[in-house]
Each structure stands twice: as structure tokens, then as C-alpha cells.
Design a protein around this motif. Structure first.
Motif, PDB file in Angstrom:
ATOM      1  N   LYS A 147     -49.033 -19.742 -29.009  1.00 40.87           N
ATOM      2  CA  LYS A 147     -49.550 -20.435 -30.187  1.00 40.87           C
ATOM      3  C   LYS A 147     -48.452 -21.237 -30.874  1.00 40.87           C
ATOM      4  O   LYS A 147     -48.643 -22.406 -31.242  1.00 40.87           O
ATOM      5  CB  LYS A 147     -50.158 -19.427 -31.163  1.00 40.87           C
ATOM      6  CG  LYS A 147     -50.743 -20.056 -32.414  1.00 40.87           C
ATOM      7  CD  LYS A 147     -51.360 -18.987 -33.316  1.00 40.87           C
ATOM      8  CE  LYS A 147     -51.928 -19.611 -34.591  1.00 40.87           C
ATOM      9  NZ  LYS A 147     -52.516 -18.565 -35.487  1.00 40.87           N
ATOM     10  N   ALA A 148     -47.270 -20.611 -31.032  1.00 41.67           N
ATOM     11  CA  ALA A 148     -46.152 -21.297 -31.672  1.00 41.67           C
ATOM     12  C   ALA A 148     -45.657 -22.455 -30.817  1.00 41.67           C
ATOM     13  O   ALA A 148     -45.336 -23.537 -31.334  1.00 41.67           O
ATOM     14  CB  ALA A 148     -45.011 -20.310 -31.914  1.00 41.67           C
ATOM     15  N   ALA A 149     -45.593 -22.256 -29.507  1.00 37.06           N
ATOM     16  CA  ALA A 149     -45.141 -23.325 -28.615  1.00 37.06           C
ATOM     17  C   ALA A 149     -46.119 -24.489 -28.608  1.00 37.06           C
ATOM     18  O   ALA A 149     -45.710 -25.656 -28.569  1.00 37.06           O
ATOM     19  CB  ALA A 149     -44.962 -22.775 -27.204  1.00 37.06           C
ATOM     20  N   GLY A 150     -47.414 -24.174 -28.653  1.00 34.12           N
ATOM     21  CA  GLY A 150     -48.417 -25.240 -28.692  1.00 34.12           C
ATOM     22  C   GLY A 150     -48.303 -26.081 -29.950  1.00 34.12           C
ATOM     23  O   GLY A 150     -48.395 -27.320 -29.897  1.00 34.12           O
ATOM     24  N   ALA A 151     -48.091 -25.411 -31.087  1.00 33.25           N
ATOM     25  CA  ALA A 151     -47.934 -26.147 -32.344  1.00 33.25           C
ATOM     26  C   ALA A 151     -46.675 -27.009 -32.315  1.00 33.25           C
ATOM     27  O   ALA A 151     -46.685 -28.156 -32.762  1.00 33.25           O
ATOM     28  CB  ALA A 151     -47.887 -25.162 -33.510  1.00 33.25           C
ATOM     29  N   ALA A 152     -45.581 -26.451 -31.779  1.00 30.94           N
ATOM     30  CA  ALA A 152     -44.331 -27.212 -31.691  1.00 30.94           C
ATOM     31  C   ALA A 152     -44.464 -28.382 -30.731  1.00 30.94           C
ATOM     32  O   ALA A 152     -43.896 -29.454 -30.963  1.00 30.94           O
ATOM     33  CB  ALA A 152     -43.198 -26.285 -31.248  1.00 30.94           C
ATOM     34  N   LEU A 153     -45.215 -28.180 -29.658  1.00 34.94           N
ATOM     35  CA  LEU A 153     -45.424 -29.261 -28.686  1.00 34.94           C
ATOM     36  C   LEU A 153     -46.180 -30.422 -29.321  1.00 34.94           C
ATOM     37  O   LEU A 153     -45.815 -31.594 -29.150  1.00 34.94           O
ATOM     38  CB  LEU A 153     -46.187 -28.717 -27.483  1.00 34.94           C
ATOM     39  CG  LEU A 153     -46.548 -29.729 -26.383  1.00 34.94           C
ATOM     40  CD1 LEU A 153     -45.300 -30.356 -25.787  1.00 34.94           C
ATOM     41  CD2 LEU A 153     -47.380 -29.042 -25.296  1.00 34.94           C
ATOM     42  N   HIS A 154     -47.232 -30.132 -30.060  1.00 36.40           N
ATOM     43  CA  HIS A 154     -48.016 -31.185 -30.721  1.00 36.40           C
ATOM     44  C   HIS A 154     -47.210 -31.903 -31.795  1.00 36.40           C
ATOM     45  O   HIS A 154     -47.537 -33.037 -32.158  1.00 36.40           O
ATOM     46  CB  HIS A 154     -49.274 -30.571 -31.339  1.00 36.40           C
ATOM     47  CG  HIS A 154     -50.374 -30.328 -30.357  1.00 36.40           C
ATOM     48  ND1 HIS A 154     -51.484 -31.140 -30.243  1.00 36.40           N
ATOM     49  CD2 HIS A 154     -50.526 -29.358 -29.416  1.00 36.40           C
ATOM     50  CE1 HIS A 154     -52.287 -30.689 -29.302  1.00 36.40           C
ATOM     51  NE2 HIS A 154     -51.723 -29.595 -28.776  1.00 36.40           N
ATOM     52  N   ALA A 155     -46.169 -31.251 -32.321  1.00 35.56           N
ATOM     53  CA  ALA A 155     -45.367 -31.836 -33.402  1.00 35.56           C
ATOM     54  C   ALA A 155     -44.219 -32.694 -32.888  1.00 35.56           C
ATOM     55  O   ALA A 155     -43.535 -33.339 -33.684  1.00 35.56           O
ATOM     56  CB  ALA A 155     -44.812 -30.734 -34.299  1.00 35.56           C
ATOM     57  N   LEU A 156     -43.986 -32.723 -31.580  1.00 40.31           N
ATOM     58  CA  LEU A 156     -42.883 -33.513 -31.042  1.00 40.31           C
ATOM     59  C   LEU A 156     -43.093 -34.993 -31.330  1.00 40.31           C
ATOM     60  O   LEU A 156     -44.154 -35.551 -31.047  1.00 40.31           O
ATOM     61  CB  LEU A 156     -42.758 -33.297 -29.526  1.00 40.31           C
ATOM     62  CG  LEU A 156     -42.304 -31.908 -29.065  1.00 40.31           C
ATOM     63  CD1 LEU A 156     -42.249 -31.849 -27.552  1.00 40.31           C
ATOM     64  CD2 LEU A 156     -40.946 -31.561 -29.660  1.00 40.31           C
ATOM     65  N   ASP A 157     -42.061 -35.625 -31.897  1.00 43.21           N
ATOM     66  CA  ASP A 157     -42.165 -37.044 -32.243  1.00 43.21           C
ATOM     67  C   ASP A 157     -41.012 -37.878 -31.685  1.00 43.21           C
ATOM     68  O   ASP A 157     -40.919 -39.074 -31.941  1.00 43.21           O
ATOM     69  CB  ASP A 157     -42.231 -37.208 -33.763  1.00 43.21           C
ATOM     70  CG  ASP A 157     -41.027 -36.614 -34.482  1.00 43.21           C
ATOM     71  OD1 ASP A 157     -40.064 -36.198 -33.793  1.00 43.21           O
ATOM     72  OD2 ASP A 157     -41.042 -36.556 -35.721  1.00 43.21           O
TER      73      ASP A 157
END
Length: 267
Positions: A147-157
Motif C-alpha cells: 500500500k505504501a509503495a503504491g502510494a509512493a509510486l503514484h506520487a513520483l514526479d
């Protein structure tokens, strides 16, 4: 029976890990007291006083948080800072409020630095003991980590959030780039083996061109077949979370020199 008793006794008297909260509280108290002394006390509030307060705090934080790679540099700076403190204290009538502000700032900064260092150390220990780690933060279950990795992945800019790392024991999963810019994905069953990294590739038929992938201050031109969209990397992340220690990655992964050379990492 004696061994069990001794073990329990040792656990009872085992020293608790310092959190750094006491240092933080004391640093805030000293800094606030010095600031109030300059503003509301009998001392004249001038810009040199505030500059000295900030400079002293910054030096104290640097000395006790990170310092220098050369051990003699922080020691020399610390001895020099203590000498300055003593000199200013003995000549407070001459140097005025700036001297007092510098002393207060330095004392507060040293405590801030210690608190910062302890907090960082405790975070590393927690991540090391945890079953999973996402960007250095520990998680006990695969569900929490995913869950944390998925959120961090979507936040990559590609800027301030330009990379993602997921660790499970010696296995590691890395993503660099940005969701809107393109993502480069690597994984390894044993991250200590630099020669066994694998990079995610797209199928044949991709144009032979390079794409710029940023990761904060680091940028690299990657072959377009190594640049993926969010869906592809999410699928790769799900597979890693399911089989982190697997060394058989499948045809969509390529190992060898290209995999190691295309890692966009700052360490």
C-alpha cells in the motif's frame, strides 16, 4: 534455570533506546529563552544578534548531526566553538547581545543536532528490523508495504519525488522517474550483488530512441524500451511483493551490464 533468570534480568536492565525528544525539548527551551532575552529582555534587538543566533544554531546542528567525513574537522570546530563561547561569555560587556545570542544558538543547535541524529538512527534501526521497507520506512506486513509503495509510486514526479525503493531482506525493487515522464524499473533478489540487477523492458517493435528520465538533480537518457508507464510498473511491483526473493524474473526482465548501467540512483 539460572540462564533463564540471568536472561530475564538482563532484559529488565537493558538500556532503552534514546528517542532524542529530551534533547529536542531542551534545545527549543534554550533557543526560545535566548530569543526572548534578545527581544523582550534588556538586550538590544539588532540584526547582528539574530544573525549570531542563527549562525550558532546552524553550527551546532552541523557538528552534532552529521559533521564531516574527517573526524578531526568536527573536533576542531567544536573546540573552536567552545573557545568562542568562553571568550564571548568573559567579554559579554564588550560583545553585547550578539555574543549572548551566539552562545544560546550554539547550545540549542547542539541539542537539535543530537535529537536529529538519534531520530535518524532509530528510523534506520526500525527499517532494518522490519520485514519490509519502503523508502527506508519499515513495515511488518506485505499488505502495508504494498500500500505504501503504491502510494509512493503514484506520487513520483521526477523532481523532489524522483525515486522509489522497496526492500525485503536482501531483495530490492527500484523505480526512477515520474509518472507523467516515464519510469525506469529495476529489481534484484540480492542487492548486495551489483552484477545481478535486472531492468524491466518493453516488447520488441519499440522505436530506437532515447528518453530523458529525471530523478531530482540526476538525469539520464534511457532507451525508450526501458521507459514504462504506470500500469507496467505497478504490475512489476505486485510481482515483486509476491515473490521478492525470486531470481527468475521472466522474459520482460533483462540482466547484465545494461541493467546495472541504467540504474538512476544517488548512492
Amino acid at each position: 534455570m539460572r540462564l533463564e533468570t540471568n536472561s530475564k534480568t538482563m532484559k529488565r536492565y537493558k538500556r532503552k533506546r534514546e528517542t532524542g525528544l529530551a534533547y529536542l525539548i531542551f534545545g527549543v527551551a534554550v533557543l526560545g529563552g535566548t530569543f526572548a532575552l534578545v527581544i523582550f529582555g534588556r538586550l538590544e534587538a539588532t540584526w547582528p544578534s539574530f544573525a549570531a543566533l542563527v549562525a550558532g544554531a546552524a553550527l551546532g546542528i552541523w557538528l552534532f548531526r552529521s559533521g564531516s567525513r574527517h573526524g578531526w574537522v568536527p573536533l576542531l570546530c567544536l573546540l573552536g566553538a567552545l573557545a568562542v563561547c568562553v571568550t564571548l561569555w568573559m567579554n559579554v560587556d564588550v560583545v553585547g547581545p550578539a555574543g549572548i545570542a551566539w552562545i544560546g544558538g550554539f547550545v540549542a543547535g547542539t541539542h537539535f543536532g543530537v535529537a536529529w541524529r538519534l531520530a535518524a538512527k532509530n528510523q534506520q534501526v526500525t527499517a532494518a528490523k522490519a520485514a519490509w521497507a519502503v523508502d527506508g520506512q519499515g513495515f511488518s506486513t506485505v499488505a502495508e508495504a504494498r500500500k505504501a509503495a503504491g502510494a509512493a509510486l503514484h506520487a513520483l514526479d521526477g523532481g523532489t519525488r524522483g525515486r522509489l525503493s522497496v526492500d525485503r531482506g536482501s531483495a530490492r525493487f527500484e523505480v526512477a522517474g515520474g509518472v507523467a515522464l516515464g519510469l525506469v524499473c529495476h529489481r534484484n533478489a540480492d542487492a548486495t550483488n551489483e552484477g545481478s540487477w535486472a531492468v524491466l523492458v518493453r516488447s520488441a517493435g519499440i522505436a530506437d530512441e532515447s528518453v530523458e528520465i529525471p530523478m531530482g538533480d540526476v538525469k539520464g537518457f534511457m532507451p525508450s524500451r526501458l521507459v514504462h508507464d504506470l500500469d507496467s510498473v505497478e504490475a512489476a511491483l505486485a510481482d515483486f511483493c509476491k515473490n521478492p526473493g525470486s531470481s527468475s524474473f521472466g522474459p520482460e526482465w533483462v540482466t547484465g551490464s545494461e541493467a546495472g548501467a541504467t540504474r538512476l540512483t544517488t548512492y
